[in-house]
Design a protein around this motif. Structure first.
Motif, PDB file in Angstrom:
ATOM      1  N   VAL A 117       0.777  -1.184  -0.232  1.00 41.67           N
ATOM      2  CA  VAL A 117       0.012  -0.005  -0.099  1.00 41.67           C
ATOM      3  C   VAL A 117       0.743   1.285   0.065  1.00 41.67           C
ATOM      4  O   VAL A 117       1.806   1.395   0.779  1.00 41.67           O
ATOM      5  N   THR A 118       0.734   2.409  -0.697  1.00 37.57           N
ATOM      6  CA  THR A 118       1.323   3.649  -0.890  1.00 37.57           C
ATOM      7  C   THR A 118       0.476   4.792  -0.168  1.00 37.57           C
ATOM      8  O   THR A 118      -0.677   4.947  -0.692  1.00 37.57           O
ATOM      9  N   LEU A 119       1.081   5.112   0.713  1.00 37.63           N
ATOM     10  CA  LEU A 119       0.239   6.508   1.455  1.00 37.63           C
ATOM     11  C   LEU A 119       1.174   7.606   1.424  1.00 37.63           C
ATOM     12  O   LEU A 119       2.374   7.493   1.545  1.00 37.63           O
ATOM     13  N   LEU A 120       0.702   8.795   1.322  1.00 31.49           N
ATOM     14  CA  LEU A 120       1.415  10.103   1.022  1.00 31.49           C
ATOM     15  C   LEU A 120       1.545  11.007   2.191  1.00 31.49           C
ATOM     16  O   LEU A 120       2.259  11.839   1.897  1.00 31.49           O
ATOM     17  N   SER A 121       1.115  10.559   3.239  1.00 28.88           N
ATOM     18  CA  SER A 121       1.216  11.529   4.613  1.00 28.88           C
ATOM     19  C   SER A 121       0.790  10.451   5.579  1.00 28.88           C
ATOM     20  O   SER A 121       0.284   9.377   5.570  1.00 28.88           O
ATOM     21  N   TYR A 153      -6.136   5.473   6.361  1.00 28.52           N
ATOM     22  CA  TYR A 153      -6.254   4.029   5.828  1.00 28.52           C
ATOM     23  C   TYR A 153      -6.282   2.924   6.993  1.00 28.52           C
ATOM     24  O   TYR A 153      -7.305   1.947   6.810  1.00 28.52           O
ATOM     25  N   LYS A 154      -5.566   2.958   8.096  1.00 31.95           N
ATOM     26  CA  LYS A 154      -5.598   2.067   9.217  1.00 31.95           C
ATOM     27  C   LYS A 154      -6.914   1.867   9.791  1.00 31.95           C
ATOM     28  O   LYS A 154      -7.531   1.034  10.094  1.00 31.95           O
ATOM     29  N   HIS A 155      -7.475   3.061   9.831  1.00 36.33           N
ATOM     30  CA  HIS A 155      -8.617   3.246  10.562  1.00 36.33           C
ATOM     31  C   HIS A 155      -9.738   2.595   9.642  1.00 36.33           C
ATOM     32  O   HIS A 155     -10.899   1.772   9.966  1.00 36.33           O
ATOM     33  N   LEU A 156      -9.706   2.789   8.321  1.00 32.74           N
ATOM     34  CA  LEU A 156     -10.720   2.317   7.351  1.00 32.74           C
ATOM     35  C   LEU A 156     -10.761   0.940   7.082  1.00 32.74           C
ATOM     36  O   LEU A 156     -11.770   0.417   7.066  1.00 32.74           O
ATOM     37  N   ILE A 157      -9.623   0.458   6.943  1.00 34.02           N
ATOM     38  CA  ILE A 157      -9.149  -1.001   6.677  1.00 34.02           C
ATOM     39  C   ILE A 157      -9.980  -1.910   7.860  1.00 34.02           C
ATOM     40  O   ILE A 157     -10.303  -2.997   7.412  1.00 34.02           O
ATOM     41  N   TRP A 158      -9.838  -1.370   8.951  1.00 32.23           N
ATOM     42  CA  TRP A 158     -10.194  -2.442   9.981  1.00 32.23           C
ATOM     43  C   TRP A 158     -11.438  -1.966  10.410  1.00 32.23           C
ATOM     44  O   TRP A 158     -11.883  -2.673  11.530  1.00 32.23           O
ATOM     45  N   LEU A 159     -12.346  -1.140   9.941  1.00 30.63           N
ATOM     46  CA  LEU A 159     -13.664  -1.270  10.054  1.00 30.63           C
ATOM     47  C   LEU A 159     -14.495  -2.719   9.656  1.00 30.63           C
ATOM     48  O   LEU A 159     -14.032  -3.204   8.689  1.00 30.63           O
ATOM     49  N   VAL A 172      -9.823  -1.570   0.401  1.00 30.61           N
ATOM     50  CA  VAL A 172      -9.579  -0.138   0.372  1.00 30.61           C
ATOM     51  C   VAL A 172      -8.582   0.260  -0.801  1.00 30.61           C
ATOM     52  O   VAL A 172      -7.461  -0.151  -0.533  1.00 30.61           O
ATOM     53  N   GLU A 173      -8.969   0.896  -1.633  1.00 30.56           N
ATOM     54  CA  GLU A 173      -7.863   1.570  -2.899  1.00 30.56           C
ATOM     55  C   GLU A 173      -7.631   2.505  -2.744  1.00 30.56           C
ATOM     56  O   GLU A 173      -8.428   3.681  -2.964  1.00 30.56           O
ATOM     57  N   GLU A 174      -6.159   2.828  -2.508  1.00 25.88           N
ATOM     58  CA  GLU A 174      -5.528   4.223  -2.210  1.00 25.88           C
ATOM     59  C   GLU A 174      -5.231   4.867  -3.495  1.00 25.88           C
ATOM     60  O   GLU A 174      -4.786   4.220  -4.645  1.00 25.88           O
ATOM     61  N   GLN A 175      -5.197   6.248  -3.349  1.00 31.96           N
ATOM     62  CA  GLN A 175      -4.717   7.319  -4.567  1.00 31.96           C
ATOM     63  C   GLN A 175      -5.510   6.542  -6.061  1.00 31.96           C
ATOM     64  O   GLN A 175      -4.754   6.195  -6.936  1.00 31.96           O
ATOM     65  N   TYR A 176      -6.871   6.386  -5.730  1.00 31.86           N
ATOM     66  CA  TYR A 176      -7.454   6.119  -7.001  1.00 31.86           C
ATOM     67  C   TYR A 176      -7.599   7.010  -8.262  1.00 31.86           C
ATOM     68  O   TYR A 176      -8.177   8.140  -7.922  1.00 31.86           O
TER      69      TYR A 176
END
Length: 281
Positions: free
Chosen positions: A66-70, A77-83, A89-93
């Motif tokens: 996974v690539t995250l920019l900040s 991301y961590k909050h959303l993926i563990w709901l 969760v697809e990031e930087q779409y």
């Protein structure tokens, strides 16, 4: 001699101007969406588009990089993926550049543009989340994350978000701007505590553990917590091990997975420590 006439520069609102390499990269990224390969962020890790601290990490739940920019995106991301109801969760779409350019013209907003190079940027949405509803059907929601956001301030960021909102409306996908307050967090200190707790629990993520086993463990832990509310977490886990014949490591693994899967609700504003009192929500 007559002075050479200056070449008239195109306005960023006249037509879509993309670098050939960006156009090809978008086509390649879009083709990857319809293949059986793991999802890849459109924005590359070594991209100069972001000045924040970037993160490239392996997600155990999605079994991919996974690539995250900040740091803020990492928290989101961590909050959303563990709901509990989130499937992926697809990031930087990436958004179709022709569509976003046409939307920007209709809204009379300048599409993201590099004035020095006279080229447009391909827009992305931070997260496209696929979730299960109560009937077990999949649905998508698009999110942009900002640590704090005031929609009364008509800033450049606000205008870009307007383009995103219109884009997803055309795709018939709900779109939201989320902030750390949506996670029940007030400031950067609380955000770091919740992120640290999630990272702490992820160490022992195990998708093979039976859901009923975790539910039973969570119920037993809550009961034990009521008996000794001021005991350190380590002592509560020891008590559970003796009473229900878990090993010490099993207690720890079950505890962490119960947190990740939403079966145990804890106060997010305090980081989990084994030698401190457990704060249940």
């Amino acid at each position: 001699m007559k002075k050479t006439d200056k070449v008239k520069k195109l306005s960023p609102k006249d037509e879509l101007l993309l670098r050939e390499e960006d156009r090809k990269r978008y086509i390649k990224w879009r083709d990857n969406l319809y293949s059986n390969r793991p999802y890849e962020s459109f924005i590359r890790f070594n991209s100069t588009h972001s000045l924040g601290r970037k993160h490239r990490l392996f997600c155990k739940k999605q079994n991919r990089l996974v690539t995250l920019l900040s740091d803020g995106e990492l928290l989101a991301y961590k909050h959303l993926i563990w709901l509990p109801n989130v499937f992926s969760v697809e990031e930087q779409y990436a958004l179709n550049p022709s569509a976003t350019f046409n939307i920007s013209k209709q809204l009379n907003i300048v599409h993201p543009y590099d004035f020095k190079q006279a080229i447009h940027h391909i827009m992305t949405t931070d997260f496209l989340v696929t979730s299960f509803n109560e009937s077990g059907e999949l649905y998508k929601t698009a999110y942009s994350f900002k640590p704090v956001f005031d929609d009364n301030k008509k800033s450049r960021i606000y205008k870009k978000l307007q383009i995103e909102q219109s884009y997803w409306a055309r795709e018939k996908v709900p779109y939201r701007v989320i902030t750390r307050s949506d996670f029940g967090l007030d400031d950067d200190c609380e955000s770091k505590a919740w992120l640290a707790s999630l990272l702490f629990c992820e160490i022992h993520y195990d998708n093979s553990i039976d859901e009923k086993t975790l539910q039973m463990f969570a119920q037993n832990l809550v009961k034990q917590h009521q008996l000794e509310p001021w005991s350190p977490l380590r002592n509560i886990l020891k008590s559970l091990s003796k009473k229900y014949r878990y090993t010490q490591i099993e207690s720890e693994i079950f505890f962490k997975n119960a947190i990740l899967k939403g079966l145990l609700r804890i106060q997010k504003t305090k980081r989990i420590h084994f030698n401190e009192t457990l704060r249940l929500a």
